[in-house]
Design a protein around this motif. Structure first.
Motif, short mmCIF file in Angstrom:
data_model
loop_
_atom_site.label_atom_id
_atom_site.label_comp_id
_atom_site.label_asym_id
_atom_site.label_seq_id
_atom_site.Cartn_x
_atom_site.Cartn_y
_atom_site.Cartn_z
N SER A 139 0.89 -1.09 -0.03
CA SER A 139 -0.07 -0.09 -0.03
C SER A 139 0.84 1.42 -0.14
CB SER A 139 -1.03 -0.03 1.35
OG SER A 139 0.02 -0.02 2.47
N SER A 140 2.31 1.08 0.11
CA SER A 140 3.07 2.24 -0.08
C SER A 140 3.97 2.01 -1.34
CB SER A 140 3.72 2.22 1.20
OG SER A 140 4.97 3.05 1.43
N ASN A 141 4.68 3.27 -1.52
CA ASN A 141 5.64 3.23 -2.44
C ASN A 141 7.11 2.81 -1.93
OD1 ASN A 141 3.73 3.84 -4.39
ND2 ASN A 141 4.05 6.00 -3.93
N ARG A 142 7.12 2.55 -0.67
CA ARG A 142 8.46 2.50 0.06
C ARG A 142 8.60 1.08 0.65
NH1 ARG A 142 11.39 7.63 2.46
NH2 ARG A 142 12.86 6.46 2.67
N PHE A 143 9.70 0.61 0.86
CA PHE A 143 9.92 -0.64 1.95
C PHE A 143 11.32 -0.44 2.52
CE2 PHE A 143 11.76 -4.82 2.52
CZ PHE A 143 10.71 -5.29 3.18
N GLN A 144 11.37 -0.21 3.83
CA GLN A 144 12.73 0.38 4.44
C GLN A 144 13.24 1.40 3.53
OE1 GLN A 144 14.48 -1.11 7.13
NE2 GLN A 144 12.21 -2.09 7.27
N GLU A 145 14.54 1.45 3.12
CA GLU A 145 14.81 2.46 2.18
C GLU A 145 14.98 2.55 0.82
OE1 GLU A 145 15.92 5.52 3.39
OE2 GLU A 145 15.16 4.64 5.34
N LEU A 146 14.08 1.25 0.35
CA LEU A 146 14.05 0.98 -1.09
C LEU A 146 12.65 1.69 -1.47
CD1 LEU A 146 14.92 -2.60 -0.93
CD2 LEU A 146 16.08 -1.25 -2.23
N VAL A 147 12.73 2.06 -2.67
CA VAL A 147 11.57 2.80 -3.44
C VAL A 147 10.90 2.16 -4.55
CG1 VAL A 147 10.85 5.11 -4.40
CG2 VAL A 147 12.39 4.98 -2.37
N GLY A 148 9.74 1.95 -4.90
CA GLY A 148 9.19 1.27 -5.97
C GLY A 148 7.99 0.51 -5.50
N LYS A 149 6.94 0.48 -6.47
CA LYS A 149 5.50 0.08 -6.27
C LYS A 149 5.36 -1.18 -7.35
CE LYS A 149 2.92 3.25 -8.92
NZ LYS A 149 1.70 4.31 -8.85
N SER A 150 6.41 -1.24 -8.32
CA SER A 150 6.26 -2.25 -9.26
C SER A 150 6.05 -3.59 -8.99
CB SER A 150 7.49 -2.03 -10.61
OG SER A 150 8.59 -2.51 -9.92
N SER A 151 5.61 -4.60 -9.92
CA SER A 151 5.58 -6.05 -9.54
C SER A 151 6.91 -6.65 -9.02
CB SER A 151 4.75 -6.59 -10.60
OG SER A 151 5.57 -6.69 -11.71
N GLN A 152 8.09 -6.18 -9.97
CA GLN A 152 9.45 -6.47 -9.72
C GLN A 152 9.83 -6.21 -8.29
OE1 GLN A 152 8.38 -4.76 -12.34
NE2 GLN A 152 9.63 -5.09 -14.15
N MET A 153 9.49 -5.09 -7.84
CA MET A 153 9.93 -4.72 -6.55
C MET A 153 9.05 -5.25 -5.50
SD MET A 153 12.70 -3.21 -6.98
CE MET A 153 13.02 -2.77 -5.34
N GLN A 154 7.73 -5.52 -5.86
CA GLN A 154 7.06 -6.24 -4.88
C GLN A 154 7.54 -7.81 -4.64
OE1 GLN A 154 4.75 -4.88 -2.76
NE2 GLN A 154 4.65 -2.83 -4.30
N ARG A 155 8.30 -8.36 -5.58
CA ARG A 155 8.78 -9.60 -5.38
C ARG A 155 10.00 -9.45 -4.75
NH1 ARG A 155 6.76 -10.40 -10.73
NH2 ARG A 155 8.63 -9.91 -11.45
N VAL A 156 10.66 -8.54 -4.84
CA VAL A 156 11.88 -8.40 -3.95
C VAL A 156 11.44 -7.96 -2.44
CG1 VAL A 156 13.83 -6.72 -3.74
CG2 VAL A 156 13.28 -7.25 -6.07
N TYR A 157 10.62 -7.08 -2.26
CA TYR A 157 10.13 -7.08 -1.06
C TYR A 157 9.86 -8.34 -0.08
CZ TYR A 157 9.66 -2.17 -2.41
OH TYR A 157 10.14 -1.04 -3.31
N GLU A 158 9.01 -9.19 -0.75
CA GLU A 158 8.54 -10.21 -0.34
C GLU A 158 9.83 -11.34 0.05
OE1 GLU A 158 5.44 -12.22 -2.86
OE2 GLU A 158 4.29 -10.35 -2.77
N THR A 159 10.73 -11.28 -1.16
CA THR A 159 12.00 -12.23 -0.98
C THR A 159 12.65 -11.70 0.47
OG1 THR A 159 12.09 -12.60 -3.31
CG2 THR A 159 13.95 -13.24 -1.83
N ILE A 160 12.95 -10.41 0.56
CA ILE A 160 13.49 -9.89 1.76
C ILE A 160 12.83 -10.41 2.96
CG2 ILE A 160 14.13 -7.59 3.00
CD1 ILE A 160 14.58 -6.39 0.07
#
Length: 466
Positions: A139-160
């Protein structure tokens, strides 16, 4: 903190009374009871439970039936632990196959039951925390200090999220400037070691003979200038995380020594015959094609497989164009503050150029460009001309020269030098992440000479450190 909620399901009233009376104080949780599978389903549908402890053998809806129904409706949101008589172990094993977290046989030892349920609660809370964090980052464009809402970055966030709670080694791959350092810090921040040290080592910038002593330390007398014992970075990171940035550039000799640390969890400082045990979580990164380096003999295959336990691959910026405006505005806000400049905005023309650019240097290239734009833009809007995109028109070139011609010679010269040095030194400091020694070397200057220029034009290395 929200109170944990346990539901006990059993068709024996005395067992329900006994378990509620004994477990509620020892687990410090709210305990409800249900005399049947049917009653349990109604309660689960109207209340929120972290954990269900259910007997397998019950009339009507059995424990196995209840388990299947809960799993079908709630998935992993509710943790199930099953109780069974000693002679029905096969049924308990079947329950585990169907998704139960654990089982315990009757009659059971109270302390053993409490310990099993504590572990089950821990699992339930961990799953809920992961779900909460995933919801936040979706629901946000940020995860920790990473920025992005694309599906590629959502997969990165889930992996982290998944790898952070383990102690296994992580290998982060991706092109230069894709955020490998930020990803490593995110893994550490979400891990159980988050309150312990995070030690980052930029491997390519340290010569081999120095890197070994920096990583592993040394004993007094190990070499000519070893006048005292020195702890290595692995010892400094004890109980925490060490981040080996750009590990693809280290020599096979250092690879061999690091392999020992990965395998044995121990190291030998230079000049010391005794190994030292270390408790360190290793995160490594590289922008190198390690498979090719293995073929050429530059990278040990066994070391690669020890590193590549939990891989995280970061996508290049050009493959997630929808994130470019978010990252650009984030960097603009960040560096206006760092450079003590008033808020600015990116012109529509420049943003369009950003979205269509290939970004070979990824977010780092963009960061460098935006910092130049902040310094060069005269007003509150940054245009393509301010960041050197496209050729300036003849009219704008004439206007710039004319503005200089209206100044006294010394003032015009100083203005040009100010602009040049801010751009040139800013670029070098960006590339070196604020390391003045590296920036001087890349510029072909002595460190003292670069520092003198920086002082003269009011350029600080601090905003470039990250």
């Amino acid at each position: 903190m929200t109170t944990s909620h346990l539901l006990i399901v059993d068709d024996e009233p005395d067992m329900l009374t006994l378990l509620k009376r004994s477990l509620q104080p020892d687990l410090d949780c709210q305990v409800d009871t249900a005399p049947s599978g049917e009653a349990a389903l109604e309660m689960i549908r109207t209340s929120e439970y972290d954990l269900v402890l259910a007997d397998i053998k019950m009339p009507g809806i059995s424990g196995l039936d209840l388990l299947e129904q809960v799993k079908a409706e709630y998935g992993e949101a509710i943790t199930m632990v099953m109780m069974t008589a000693y002679g029905h172990i096969e049924m308990a094993v079947e329950a585990m196959k169907r998704g139960a977290y654990d089982f315990i046989t009757k009659p059971f030892d109270h302390d053993a039951l409490v310990m099993r349920l504590e572990k089950a609660f821990e699992r339930s809370h961990l799953l809920k925390e992961n779900e909460r964090l995933l919801h936040e980052c979706r629901s946000s464009n940020r995860f920790q200090e990473l920025v992005g809402k694309s599906s590629q970055m959502q997969r990165v966030y889930e992996t982290i999220q998944m790898v952070a709670k383990t102690d296994l080694t992580v290998l982060i791959t991706g092109e230069s400037g894709t955020g490998k350092d930020l990803t490593a810090r995110a893994v550490h921040a979400l891990s159980n070691r988050s309150q312990r040290p995070f030690i980052a080592v930029n491997c390519p910038t340290v010569p081999e003979h120095i890197l070994e002593s920096e990583l592993f330390g040394y004993k007094k007398g190990a070499f000519t200038h070893a006048t005292r014992d020195k702890k290595g970075l692995f010892q400094e990171a004890h109980k925490g995380t060490i981040f080996l940035d750009e590990i693809g550039d280290i020599t096979p000799t250092i690879q061999t020594k690091l392999l020992r640390v990965l395998q044995e969890k121990e190291l030998k400082p230079l000049g010391d015959a005794r190994p030292i045990q270390v408790d360190v979580r290793i995160i490594a990164s590289t922008n190198q094609p390690l498979a090719e380096k293995i073929k050429s003999g530059e990278f040990r295959e066994d070391f690669f497989y020890r590193l590549n336990v939990l891989p995280i691959k970061l996508p290049p910026l050009r493959e997630r164009a929808e994130d470019i405006p978010l990252i650009a505005n984030h960097l603009l806000e960040k560096h206006c503050t760092k450079l003590d400049k008033p808020p600015k905005r990116i012109s529509a023309e420049l943003m369009d150029a950003f979205v269509n650019r290939r970004w070979e240097g990824n977010a780092r290239e963009m960061e460098n460009m935006i910092m130049q734009g902040i310094l060069f833009s005269g007003g509150d809007e940054i245009t393509p001309k301010d960041v050197g995109i496209g050729r300036p028109t003849t009219a704008s070139t004439v206007a710039e020269i004319t503005s200089l011609l209206d100044m006294p010679y010394k003032e015009a010269k100083e203005s040009n030098l100010q602009t040049f040095n801010a751009a040139y030194i800013g670029h070098m400091l960006t590339q070196s992440k604020g390391n003045v020694t590296q920036a001087a070397k890349a510029s072909g200057l002595e460190r003292q000479a670069l520092q003198q220029i920086m002082r003269r034009y009011g350029i600080s290395a601090e905003p470039y450190r990250r």
